[in-house]
Scaffold this active site. Structure first.
Site, PDB file in Angstrom:
ATOM      1  N   ASP A   1       8.397  13.133   9.191  1.00  0.00           N
ATOM      2  CA  ASP A   1       9.143  13.822  10.249  1.00  0.00           C
ATOM      3  C   ASP A   1       8.504  15.139  10.670  1.00  0.00           C
ATOM      4  OD1 ASP A   1       9.917  14.987   7.667  1.00  0.00           O
ATOM      5  OD2 ASP A   1      11.388  16.123   8.817  1.00  0.00           O
TER       6      ASP A   1
ATOM      7  N   ASP B   1      12.462  13.798   2.620  1.00  0.00           N
ATOM      8  CA  ASP B   1      13.358  14.737   3.296  1.00  0.00           C
ATOM      9  C   ASP B   1      13.095  14.729   4.800  1.00  0.00           C
ATOM     10  OD1 ASP B   1      14.848  16.389   1.076  1.00  0.00           O
ATOM     11  OD2 ASP B   1      12.796  16.162   0.386  1.00  0.00           O
TER      12      ASP B   1
ATOM     13  N   ASP C   1       7.345   9.961   3.749  1.00  0.00           N
ATOM     14  CA  ASP C   1       8.012  11.195   3.373  1.00  0.00           C
ATOM     15  C   ASP C   1       9.467  10.860   3.031  1.00  0.00           C
ATOM     16  OD1 ASP C   1       8.481  13.945   3.048  1.00  0.00           O
ATOM     17  OD2 ASP C   1       9.044  14.184   5.155  1.00  0.00           O
TER      18      ASP C   1
ATOM     19  N   LYS D   1       1.142  17.546   0.759  1.00  0.00           N
ATOM     20  CA  LYS D   1       0.702  17.181   2.111  1.00  0.00           C
ATOM     21  C   LYS D   1       0.455  18.460   2.917  1.00  0.00           C
ATOM     22  CE  LYS D   1       4.520  15.148   2.596  1.00  0.00           C
ATOM     23  NZ  LYS D   1       5.712  14.562   3.232  1.00  0.00           N
TER      24      LYS D   1
END
Length: 308
Positions: free
Chosen positions: A247, A30, A28, A221
């Site tokens: 995250d 961000d 990922d 996702k």
């Protein structure tokens, strides 16, 4: 299910085994490399260390508001040279999916201008709007939401100018039995600051699914369709030798688990240590966790050299 292990608390033997257990990293962006407020300190060092020992890097984000070119520039600012083809986001995934099924037809789209531009550049015909305020009467509403256009797909992603008429118009197109419903980003809540979330596009996609009775094809996702696309496009023949870094429990960990990847949660973005340890659903519990990707650099500095 056993609780996830912090990568810096692994024994020397466990560290060596972990490092040698994957060849490709899907990550990922961000919350992992940067947030809205700042870059994650030394996160770039973690990826540099992974590349030095031969791991292949692919970046997978639900954020289509930022273009691939803007991502490349932002990577460069933190000292990372990332090629455009290494970056996947919902707009690119949707294009790849539509091309794979040889889709032809008109698309009604609720998304950002950047998302729409990607689809237009790929040659797809789009309808959007209404993009203006309308008079608050059912007569005026009807003029803006009823149409005879032969729409064969409705796509929904992040739209900062989302309105009720757009959702109503999308729902009416979905009455056609052959009209596909496709969602990009699935986030029901988007973290925008420490402890502050805003409603994400997943909540609005759910409205369309409930109203239309159609299940969306998910190209963000943790969508199954996205997983199948990534496995095919990246020629992944052993999913267990892929490490997914993210995250978010619902988007990143769940996606990795669904695809059969190993999972590493970092606590630099949308999930706290308290939330992680309180999670009881095995689908959302990662194999490993770290404070940030900077821990990967520390781990690889101490671990025996990978055989890859």
């Amino acid at each position: 299910m056993a609780k996830p292990q912090h990568i810096l608390q692994l024994s020397e033997e466990q560290r060596s085994s972990f490092v040698d257990s994957f060849d490709r990293v899907l990550s990922d962006i961000d919350g992992v490399l940067w947030t809205l407020e700042h870059s994650v300190p030394r996160a770039a060092d973690g990826y540099a260390a992974l590349q030095r020992i031969g791991k292949k890097l692919t970046f997978l984000t639900n954020n289509s508001v930022r273009t691939v070119e803007q991502c490349v520039q932002k990577f460069a600012k933190i000292g990372m040279q990332v090629r455009p083809e290494q970056i996947w986001h919902p707009a690119r995934s949707v294009v790849s999916y539509l091309q794979s099924i040889k889709f032809q037809g008109l698309i009604y789209i609720i998304a950002s201008q950047q998302f729409k531009a990607v689809l237009r550049e790929a040659g797809f015909q789009l309808l959007d709007g209404p993009n203006e305020f309308i008079e608050e009467s059912y007569v005026c509403l009807a003029q803006h939401i009823f149409g005879r256009e032969p729409v064969r797909a409705v796509i929904i992603d992040v739209d900062f100018n989302l309105t009720s008429p757009k959702l109503l118009r999308a729902h009416l197109y979905l009455r056609h039995p052959e009209c596909l419903l496709i969602e990009g980003a699935t986030d029901r809540l988007l973290p925008v600051a420490k402890g502050v979330n805003i409603i994400g596009p997943g909540a609005f996609a759910s409205i369309l699914m409930e109203a239309s009775g159609k299940q969306a094809l998910t190209l963000g996702k943790p969508g199954r369709e996205l997983g199948e696309l990534i496995v095919e496009q990246c020629k992944i023949d052993q999913p267990s030798r892929v490490l997914m870094i993210g995250d978010m429990l619902a988007q990143d960990v769940s996606f990795g688990r669904q695809c059969g990847f190993q999972t590493l949660l970092v606590l630099s973005g949308g999930c706290s240590r308290e939330q992680l340890l309180a999670e009881t659903d095995p689908q959302f519990i990662p194999d490993y966790y770290a404070d940030s990707v900077a821990d990967v650099a520390q781990l690889l500095g101490e671990a025996p050299k990978s055989r890859v």
